[in-house]
Scaffold this motif. Structure first.
Motif, PDB file in Angstrom:
ATOM      1  N   TRP A  69       0.808  -1.213   0.000  1.00 47.32           N
ATOM      2  CA  TRP A  69       0.000   0.000   0.000  1.00 47.32           C
ATOM      3  C   TRP A  69       0.841   1.261   0.000  1.00 47.32           C
ATOM      4  N   ASP A  70       2.116   1.150   0.360  1.00 42.88           N
ATOM      5  CA  ASP A  70       2.975   2.333   0.368  1.00 42.88           C
ATOM      6  C   ASP A  70       3.035   2.986  -1.009  1.00 42.88           C
ATOM      7  N   ALA A  71       3.235   2.182  -2.036  1.00 45.92           N
ATOM      8  CA  ALA A  71       3.313   2.722  -3.398  1.00 45.92           C
ATOM      9  C   ALA A  71       1.974   3.318  -3.820  1.00 45.92           C
ATOM     10  N   LEU A  72       0.886   2.645  -3.449  1.00 44.65           N
ATOM     11  CA  LEU A  72      -0.441   3.158  -3.780  1.00 44.65           C
ATOM     12  C   LEU A  72      -0.715   4.485  -3.076  1.00 44.65           C
ATOM     13  N   LEU A  73      -0.386   4.558  -1.789  1.00 42.47           N
ATOM     14  CA  LEU A  73      -0.596   5.800  -1.043  1.00 42.47           C
ATOM     15  C   LEU A  73       0.261   6.926  -1.598  1.00 42.47           C
ATOM     16  N   GLU A  74       1.488   6.637  -1.995  1.00 45.36           N
ATOM     17  CA  GLU A  74       2.351   7.668  -2.583  1.00 45.36           C
ATOM     18  C   GLU A  74       1.789   8.160  -3.913  1.00 45.36           C
ATOM     19  N   ALA A  75       1.252   7.251  -4.720  1.00 42.81           N
ATOM     20  CA  ALA A  75       0.640   7.652  -5.993  1.00 42.81           C
ATOM     21  C   ALA A  75      -0.602   8.519  -5.747  1.00 42.81           C
ATOM     22  N   MET A  76      -1.386   8.169  -4.722  1.00 43.69           N
ATOM     23  CA  MET A  76      -2.567   8.972  -4.376  1.00 43.69           C
ATOM     24  C   MET A  76      -2.168  10.357  -3.888  1.00 43.69           C
ATOM     25  N   LYS A  77      -1.106  10.424  -3.082  1.00 44.72           N
ATOM     26  CA  LYS A  77      -0.627  11.725  -2.593  1.00 44.72           C
ATOM     27  C   LYS A  77      -0.142  12.591  -3.751  1.00 44.72           C
ATOM     28  N   LYS A  78       0.554  11.973  -4.684  1.00 40.16           N
ATOM     29  CA  LYS A  78       1.044  12.710  -5.851  1.00 40.16           C
ATOM     30  C   LYS A  78      -0.126  13.248  -6.674  1.00 40.16           C
ATOM     31  N   ALA A  79      -1.157  12.427  -6.870  1.00 39.95           N
ATOM     32  CA  ALA A  79      -2.335  12.857  -7.628  1.00 39.95           C
ATOM     33  C   ALA A  79      -3.061  13.988  -6.901  1.00 39.95           C
ATOM     34  N   ARG A  80      -3.172  13.887  -5.579  1.00 42.90           N
ATOM     35  CA  ARG A  80      -3.844  14.938  -4.817  1.00 42.90           C
ATOM     36  C   ARG A  80      -3.064  16.249  -4.897  1.00 42.90           C
ATOM     37  N   ARG A  81      -1.720  16.167  -4.801  1.00 48.36           N
ATOM     38  CA  ARG A  81      -0.902  17.383  -4.918  1.00 48.36           C
ATOM     39  C   ARG A  81      -1.076  18.020  -6.294  1.00 48.36           C
ATOM     40  N   LEU A  82      -1.106  17.200  -7.346  1.00 45.00           N
ATOM     41  CA  LEU A  82      -1.288  17.724  -8.698  1.00 45.00           C
ATOM     42  C   LEU A  82      -2.668  18.357  -8.842  1.00 45.00           C
ATOM     43  N   ASN A  83      -3.708  17.682  -8.337  1.00 46.84           N
ATOM     44  CA  ASN A  83      -5.060  18.249  -8.395  1.00 46.84           C
ATOM     45  C   ASN A  83      -5.120  19.582  -7.666  1.00 46.84           C
ATOM     46  N   ASN A  84      -4.530  19.651  -6.466  1.00 42.96           N
ATOM     47  CA  ASN A  84      -4.533  20.901  -5.706  1.00 42.96           C
ATOM     48  C   ASN A  84      -3.796  22.002  -6.451  1.00 42.96           C
ATOM     49  N   HIS A  85      -2.703  21.657  -7.109  1.00 38.85           N
ATOM     50  CA  HIS A  85      -1.957  22.645  -7.892  1.00 38.85           C
ATOM     51  C   HIS A  85      -2.804  23.165  -9.051  1.00 38.85           C
ATOM     52  N   VAL A  86      -3.452  22.256  -9.765  1.00 41.16           N
ATOM     53  CA  VAL A  86      -4.284  22.659 -10.908  1.00 41.16           C
ATOM     54  C   VAL A  86      -5.438  23.539 -10.438  1.00 41.16           C
ATOM     55  N   PHE A  87      -6.110  23.135  -9.352  1.00 43.40           N
ATOM     56  CA  PHE A  87      -7.224  23.941  -8.845  1.00 43.40           C
ATOM     57  C   PHE A  87      -6.752  25.325  -8.399  1.00 43.40           C
ATOM     58  N   SER A  88      -5.587  25.408  -7.763  1.00 40.12           N
ATOM     59  CA  SER A  88      -5.095  26.718  -7.323  1.00 40.12           C
ATOM     60  C   SER A  88      -4.717  27.589  -8.518  1.00 40.12           C
ATOM     61  N   MET A  89      -4.154  27.001  -9.567  1.00 41.65           N
ATOM     62  CA  MET A  89      -3.838  27.765 -10.773  1.00 41.65           C
ATOM     63  C   MET A  89      -5.114  28.273 -11.448  1.00 41.65           C
ATOM     64  N   LEU A  90      -6.126  27.426 -11.491  1.00 37.60           N
ATOM     65  CA  LEU A  90      -7.392  27.848 -12.092  1.00 37.60           C
ATOM     66  C   LEU A  90      -8.051  28.955 -11.284  1.00 37.60           C
ATOM     67  N   LYS A  91      -8.002  28.857  -9.959  1.00 37.15           N
ATOM     68  CA  LYS A  91      -8.576  29.912  -9.115  1.00 37.15           C
ATOM     69  C   LYS A  91      -7.839  31.224  -9.314  1.00 37.15           C
ATOM     70  N   ALA A  92      -6.520  31.165  -9.483  1.00 43.17           N
ATOM     71  CA  ALA A  92      -5.732  32.383  -9.647  1.00 43.17           C
ATOM     72  C   ALA A  92      -5.964  33.034 -11.008  1.00 43.17           C
ATOM     73  N   ARG A  93      -6.087  32.247 -12.061  1.00 42.87           N
ATOM     74  CA  ARG A  93      -6.196  32.805 -13.402  1.00 42.87           C
ATOM     75  C   ARG A  93      -7.622  32.945 -13.907  1.00 42.87           C
ATOM     76  N   CYS A  94      -8.551  32.203 -13.357  1.00 48.82           N
ATOM     77  CA  CYS A  94      -9.927  32.235 -13.848  1.00 48.82           C
ATOM     78  C   CYS A  94     -10.901  32.087 -12.685  1.00 48.82           C
ATOM     79  N   PRO A  95     -10.955  33.100 -11.805  1.00 45.43           N
ATOM     80  CA  PRO A  95     -11.872  32.971 -10.667  1.00 45.43           C
ATOM     81  C   PRO A  95     -13.323  32.941 -11.132  1.00 45.43           C
TER      82      PRO A  95
END
Length: 131
Positions: A69-95
């Motif tokens: 599960w370590d590899a799975l949890l790390e992949a999930m954390k990476k996906a969540r970080r990417l999603n959060n980055h994309v959402f923050s970029m969208l909020k900044a450029r297209c509120p």
């Protein structure tokens, strides 16, 4: 035929983060980011894993720990970080603009006059020609 021994590239190698950007953009523009974060299965698994990790002392062994599960949890954390980055970029450029909404109570009755914050339009933040 040298190429026959090569492994075909995976989706992420071919498409990169474009699938995440496209999906998060659609979710964001539809105003469903909070629902996505609430109902996404990987977010729920990560929340449970983080609570379990915080509840266990350093010298105590986790009875629910599975090494795979370590590899799975790390992949999930990476996906969540990417999603959060994309959402923050969208909020900044297209509120999202100021919108009136109507929510539905669990009983089925409507809740009127729910107001979202008014933010600066992305059009107003773009550089002007000749400025």
């Amino acid at each position: 035929m040298e190429e026959s021994g090569q492994v075909p590239p995976g989706n992420h190698e071919v498409l990169g983060d474009s699938v995440t950007w496209g999906g998060c953009t659609i979710i964001y523009l539809l105003g469903q980011q909070l629902h996505f974060e609430l109902f996404d299965f990987s977010y729920q698994v990560l929340n449970v894993a983080e609570v379990e990790a915080a509840a266990i002392t350093p010298n105590q062994k986790n009875p629910h720990f599975v090494p795979e599960w370590d590899a799975l949890l790390e992949a999930m954390k990476k996906a969540r970080r990417l999603n959060n980055h994309v959402f923050s970029m969208l909020k900044a450029r297209c509120p999202l603009e100021d919108k009136q909404a109507c929510a539905i109570k669990q009983s089925g009755a409507p809740l009127h006059r729910i107001k979202f914050e008014n933010t600066v339009s992305a059009f107003e933040t773009l550089p002007q020609k000749g400025a």
